[in-house]
Design a protein around this motif. Structure first.
Motif, PDB file in Angstrom:
ATOM      1  N   SER A 228       0.832  -1.205   0.000  1.00 10.59           N
ATOM      2  CA  SER A 228       0.000   0.000   0.000  1.00 10.59           C
ATOM      3  C   SER A 228       0.870   1.259   0.000  1.00 10.59           C
ATOM      4  O   SER A 228       0.545   2.258  -0.661  1.00 10.59           O
ATOM      5  CB  SER A 228      -0.914  -0.022   1.235  1.00 10.59           C
ATOM      6  N   ALA A 229       2.006   1.194   0.718  1.00  5.76           N
ATOM      7  CA  ALA A 229       2.884   2.374   0.784  1.00  5.76           C
ATOM      8  C   ALA A 229       3.462   2.738  -0.574  1.00  5.76           C
ATOM      9  O   ALA A 229       3.721   3.917  -0.842  1.00  5.76           O
ATOM     10  CB  ALA A 229       4.018   2.105   1.779  1.00  5.76           C
ATOM     11  N   VAL A 230       3.684   1.741  -1.443  1.00  8.77           N
ATOM     12  CA  VAL A 230       4.268   2.043  -2.764  1.00  8.77           C
ATOM     13  C   VAL A 230       3.207   2.150  -3.853  1.00  8.77           C
ATOM     14  O   VAL A 230       3.523   2.139  -5.044  1.00  8.77           O
ATOM     15  CB  VAL A 230       5.327   0.996  -3.153  1.00  8.77           C
ATOM     16  N   GLY A 231       1.921   2.233  -3.443  1.00  9.63           N
ATOM     17  CA  GLY A 231       0.888   2.572  -4.411  1.00  9.63           C
ATOM     18  C   GLY A 231      -0.021   1.464  -4.871  1.00  9.63           C
ATOM     19  O   GLY A 231      -0.880   1.700  -5.731  1.00  9.63           O
ATOM     20  N   PHE A 232       0.107   0.259  -4.323  1.00  8.09           N
ATOM     21  CA  PHE A 232      -0.813  -0.818  -4.711  1.00  8.09           C
ATOM     22  C   PHE A 232      -2.047  -0.776  -3.807  1.00  8.09           C
ATOM     23  O   PHE A 232      -1.948  -0.464  -2.615  1.00  8.09           O
ATOM     24  CB  PHE A 232      -0.129  -2.184  -4.592  1.00  8.09           C
ATOM     25  N   ASP A 233      -3.174  -1.126  -4.369  1.00  8.34           N
ATOM     26  CA  ASP A 233      -4.428  -1.102  -3.623  1.00  8.34           C
ATOM     27  C   ASP A 233      -4.586  -2.424  -2.870  1.00  8.34           C
ATOM     28  O   ASP A 233      -4.870  -3.463  -3.465  1.00  8.34           O
ATOM     29  CB  ASP A 233      -5.607  -0.898  -4.587  1.00  8.34           C
ATOM     30  N   THR A 234      -4.389  -2.377  -1.561  1.00  7.07           N
ATOM     31  CA  THR A 234      -4.545  -3.571  -0.723  1.00  7.07           C
ATOM     32  C   THR A 234      -5.665  -3.402   0.292  1.00  7.07           C
ATOM     33  O   THR A 234      -5.738  -4.147   1.265  1.00  7.07           O
ATOM     34  CB  THR A 234      -3.223  -3.887   0.011  1.00  7.07           C
ATOM     35  N   GLY A 235      -6.531  -2.402   0.070  1.00  6.17           N
ATOM     36  CA  GLY A 235      -7.642  -2.187   0.995  1.00  6.17           C
ATOM     37  C   GLY A 235      -7.216  -1.382   2.211  1.00  6.17           C
ATOM     38  O   GLY A 235      -6.096  -0.865   2.281  1.00  6.17           O
ATOM     39  N   PRO A 236      -8.103  -1.295   3.214  1.00  2.00           N
ATOM     40  CA  PRO A 236      -7.778  -0.530   4.437  1.00  2.00           C
ATOM     41  C   PRO A 236      -6.553  -1.107   5.146  1.00  2.00           C
ATOM     42  O   PRO A 236      -6.383  -2.332   5.218  1.00  2.00           O
ATOM     43  CB  PRO A 236      -9.037  -0.676   5.294  1.00  2.00           C
ATOM     44  N   GLY A 237      -5.725  -0.207   5.674  1.00  2.31           N
ATOM     45  CA  GLY A 237      -4.515  -0.675   6.337  1.00  2.31           C
ATOM     46  C   GLY A 237      -4.696  -1.009   7.807  1.00  2.31           C
ATOM     47  O   GLY A 237      -3.916  -1.786   8.369  1.00  2.31           O
ATOM     48  N   TRP A 238      -5.732  -0.441   8.451  1.00  3.38           N
ATOM     49  CA  TRP A 238      -5.844  -0.619   9.909  1.00  3.38           C
ATOM     50  C   TRP A 238      -6.047  -2.072  10.342  1.00  3.38           C
ATOM     51  O   TRP A 238      -5.519  -2.459  11.401  1.00  3.38           O
ATOM     52  CB  TRP A 238      -6.958   0.291  10.463  1.00  3.38           C
ATOM     53  N   PRO A 239      -6.767  -2.939   9.571  1.00  3.05           N
ATOM     54  CA  PRO A 239      -6.849  -4.336  10.049  1.00  3.05           C
ATOM     55  C   PRO A 239      -5.473  -5.003  10.103  1.00  3.05           C
ATOM     56  O   PRO A 239      -5.186  -5.760  11.033  1.00  3.05           O
ATOM     57  CB  PRO A 239      -7.764  -5.001   9.014  1.00  3.05           C
ATOM     58  N   HIS A 240      -4.635  -4.715   9.123  1.00  4.16           N
ATOM     59  CA  HIS A 240      -3.298  -5.313   9.122  1.00  4.16           C
ATOM     60  C   HIS A 240      -2.467  -4.761  10.295  1.00  4.16           C
ATOM     61  O   HIS A 240      -1.735  -5.514  10.950  1.00  4.16           O
ATOM     62  CB  HIS A 240      -2.593  -5.009   7.805  1.00  4.16           C
ATOM     63  N   ALA A 241      -2.587  -3.453  10.550  1.00  2.00           N
ATOM     64  CA  ALA A 241      -1.847  -2.860  11.668  1.00  2.00           C
ATOM     65  C   ALA A 241      -2.311  -3.447  13.004  1.00  2.00           C
ATOM     66  O   ALA A 241      -1.496  -3.726  13.891  1.00  2.00           O
ATOM     67  CB  ALA A 241      -2.030  -1.340  11.658  1.00  2.00           C
ATOM     68  N   LEU A 242      -3.629  -3.668  13.140  1.00  2.00           N
ATOM     69  CA  LEU A 242      -4.137  -4.249  14.381  1.00  2.00           C
ATOM     70  C   LEU A 242      -3.640  -5.676  14.578  1.00  2.00           C
ATOM     71  O   LEU A 242      -3.270  -6.075  15.689  1.00  2.00           O
ATOM     72  CB  LEU A 242      -5.673  -4.232  14.377  1.00  2.00           C
ATOM     73  N   VAL A 243      -3.637  -6.449  13.512  1.00  5.83           N
ATOM     74  CA  VAL A 243      -3.142  -7.831  13.614  1.00  5.83           C
ATOM     75  C   VAL A 243      -1.671  -7.833  14.034  1.00  5.83           C
ATOM     76  O   VAL A 243      -1.263  -8.612  14.908  1.00  5.83           O
ATOM     77  CB  VAL A 243      -3.325  -8.564  12.269  1.00  5.83           C
ATOM     78  N   LEU A 244      -0.869  -6.966  13.434  1.00  4.21           N
ATOM     79  CA  LEU A 244       0.560  -6.919  13.783  1.00  4.21           C
ATOM     80  C   LEU A 244       0.753  -6.478  15.234  1.00  4.21           C
ATOM     81  O   LEU A 244       1.614  -7.016  15.940  1.00  4.21           O
ATOM     82  CB  LEU A 244       1.296  -5.971  12.836  1.00  4.21           C
ATOM     83  N   ALA A 245      -0.046  -5.504  15.678  1.00  4.72           N
ATOM     84  CA  ALA A 245       0.071  -5.064  17.076  1.00  4.72           C
ATOM     85  C   ALA A 245      -0.330  -6.190  18.030  1.00  4.72           C
ATOM     86  O   ALA A 245       0.333  -6.424  19.046  1.00  4.72           O
ATOM     87  CB  ALA A 245      -0.813  -3.830  17.302  1.00  4.72           C
ATOM     88  N   GLY A 246      -1.410  -6.892  17.707  1.00  3.54           N
ATOM     89  CA  GLY A 246      -1.837  -8.011  18.550  1.00  3.54           C
ATOM     90  C   GLY A 246      -0.825  -9.139  18.550  1.00  3.54           C
ATOM     91  O   GLY A 246      -0.548  -9.750  19.591  1.00  3.54           O
ATOM     92  N   PHE A 247      -0.270  -9.416  17.386  1.00  2.00           N
ATOM     93  CA  PHE A 247       0.748 -10.457  17.275  1.00  2.00           C
ATOM     94  C   PHE A 247       1.959 -10.095  18.148  1.00  2.00           C
ATOM     95  O   PHE A 247       2.492 -10.937  18.885  1.00  2.00           O
ATOM     96  CB  PHE A 247       1.169 -10.570  15.814  1.00  2.00           C
ATOM     97  N   THR A 248       2.388  -8.843  18.082  1.00  9.55           N
ATOM     98  CA  THR A 248       3.547  -8.390  18.871  1.00  9.55           C
ATOM     99  C   THR A 248       3.266  -8.523  20.366  1.00  9.55           C
ATOM    100  O   THR A 248       4.078  -9.078  21.122  1.00  9.55           O
ATOM    101  CB  THR A 248       3.874  -6.930  18.531  1.00  9.55           C
ATOM    102  N   ALA A 249       2.115  -8.031  20.796  1.00 11.49           N
ATOM    103  CA  ALA A 249       1.793  -8.073  22.226  1.00 11.49           C
ATOM    104  C   ALA A 249       1.669  -9.516  22.718  1.00 11.49           C
ATOM    105  O   ALA A 249       2.185  -9.868  23.786  1.00 11.49           O
ATOM    106  CB  ALA A 249       0.494  -7.305  22.482  1.00 11.49           C
ATOM    107  N   GLY A 250       1.004 -10.352  21.933  1.00  6.24           N
ATOM    108  CA  GLY A 250       0.801 -11.738  22.343  1.00  6.24           C
ATOM    109  C   GLY A 250       2.110 -12.507  22.491  1.00  6.24           C
ATOM    110  O   GLY A 250       2.335 -13.188  23.501  1.00  6.24           O
ATOM    111  N   PHE A 251       2.978 -12.379  21.522  1.00  5.87           N
ATOM    112  CA  PHE A 251       4.238 -13.126  21.583  1.00  5.87           C
ATOM    113  C   PHE A 251       5.188 -12.549  22.633  1.00  5.87           C
ATOM    114  O   PHE A 251       5.960 -13.295  23.239  1.00  5.87           O
ATOM    115  CB  PHE A 251       4.899 -13.185  20.213  1.00  5.87           C
ATOM    116  N   LEU A 252       5.128 -11.238  22.860  1.00  5.01           N
ATOM    117  CA  LEU A 252       5.942 -10.663  23.932  1.00  5.01           C
ATOM    118  C   LEU A 252       5.505 -11.190  25.289  1.00  5.01           C
ATOM    119  O   LEU A 252       6.339 -11.516  26.146  1.00  5.01           O
ATOM    120  CB  LEU A 252       5.844  -9.133  23.910  1.00  5.01           C
TER     121      LEU A 252
END
Length: 263
Positions: A228-252
């Motif tokens: 998405s940052a380089v211009g491809f349409d991948t839909g809303p970014g917030w679901p991916h950001a939430l998954v990464l944040a949850g993944f980080t917190a869970g594994f920590l």
């Protein structure tokens, strides 16, 4: 002789001034960065593998596949590149330091307990920044990928922050195995995860089952944000950001629990 109440003694111990605490964090981060930058066995593969792969598949072969291929592969190899500092910088080093007793020594030192982990995170973020900067230089000056400065900045920031889930995963893996077995275990996670997330081949050419399983991997979600940052349409970014944040917190949390129990 009266027994010593250790927790009470710790509570009565004078607290470190805020300035010394801050210096302890900065010194630990500096030491970790210098230690890894002076280790060619870690730095050279981490920096060169994504760059060489991008030159081969993004510049030499990618340009024959269309104008968008080098731009697509810039995002994909950026994700692939930032996975290594988190996984190997945390996982392998933690396993080796646990075996060698360095982690126990660190606990005995008058330093904040979190300084050890934050120092390694600072190292991983710094190395991730070098990897992404090198790939962007190749994309712009060699592959002649046309990107706005805002797009380059967004990709740089996304990938530097995106190293965090892999730090958490590497930390957990480092608590599961001995030092000698850590590189093999992490490679068994690192390379299949990159392949199954569509970093080397588009997911559309893979079997449908693998396409459906791809969102299981954090690298898939980071790659969506990078694309998405380089211009491809991948839909809303917030679901991916939430998954990464949850993944980080869970594994920590899982890694912290294992470190408390098993050291």
């Amino acid at each position: 002789m009266d027994a010593i109440d250790l927790p009470a003694a710790i509570d009565r111990a004078p607290r470190m001034p805020a300035g010394r605490v801050l210096r302890a964090y900065l010194q630990e981060a500096r030491s970790e960065c210098l230690r890894y930058l002076r280790n060619p066995g870690f730095v050279l593969p981490t920096l060169l593998f994504p760059a060489v792969f991008y030159l081969m598949f993004g510049v030499v072969l990618g340009q024959k596949s269309g104008a968008d291929a080098p731009r697509f592969l810039l995002a994909s190899y950026g994700t692939f590149g930032v996975m290594a500092p988190g996984l190997f910088g945390f996982g392998v080093s933690l396993a080796l330091e646990r075996d060698g007793g360095l982690l126990m020594l660190k606990r005995a030192l008058p330093m904040p307990p979190a300084a050890y982990l934050l120092g390694k995170m600072a190292m991983a973020v710094a190395v991730a920044g070098l990897v992404v900067a090198l790939l962007m230089a190749l994309a712009v000056f060699v592959a002649h990928v046309r990107l706005e400065p805002a797009q380059l900045l967004r990709l740089f920031v996304v990938d530097m922050i995106g190293v965090m889930p892999f730090c958490a995963l590497g930390l957990l893996l480092g608590t599961l195995v001995k030092g000698q077995g850590a590189p093999a275990l992490i490679n068994l996670v690192y390379l299949p995860m990159a392949f199954l997330s569509g970093l080397w081949f588009p997911l559309s050419v893979m079997p449908k089952l693998l396409q459906q399983l791809a969102p299981v991997w954090p690298s898939y979600h980071l790659n969506m944000l990078s694309l998405s940052a380089v211009g491809f349409d991948t839909g809303p970014g917030w679901p991916h950001a939430l998954v990464l944040a949850g993944f980080t917190a869970g594994f920590l949390l899982l890694a912290a629990r294992r470190l408390r129990r098993y050291g």
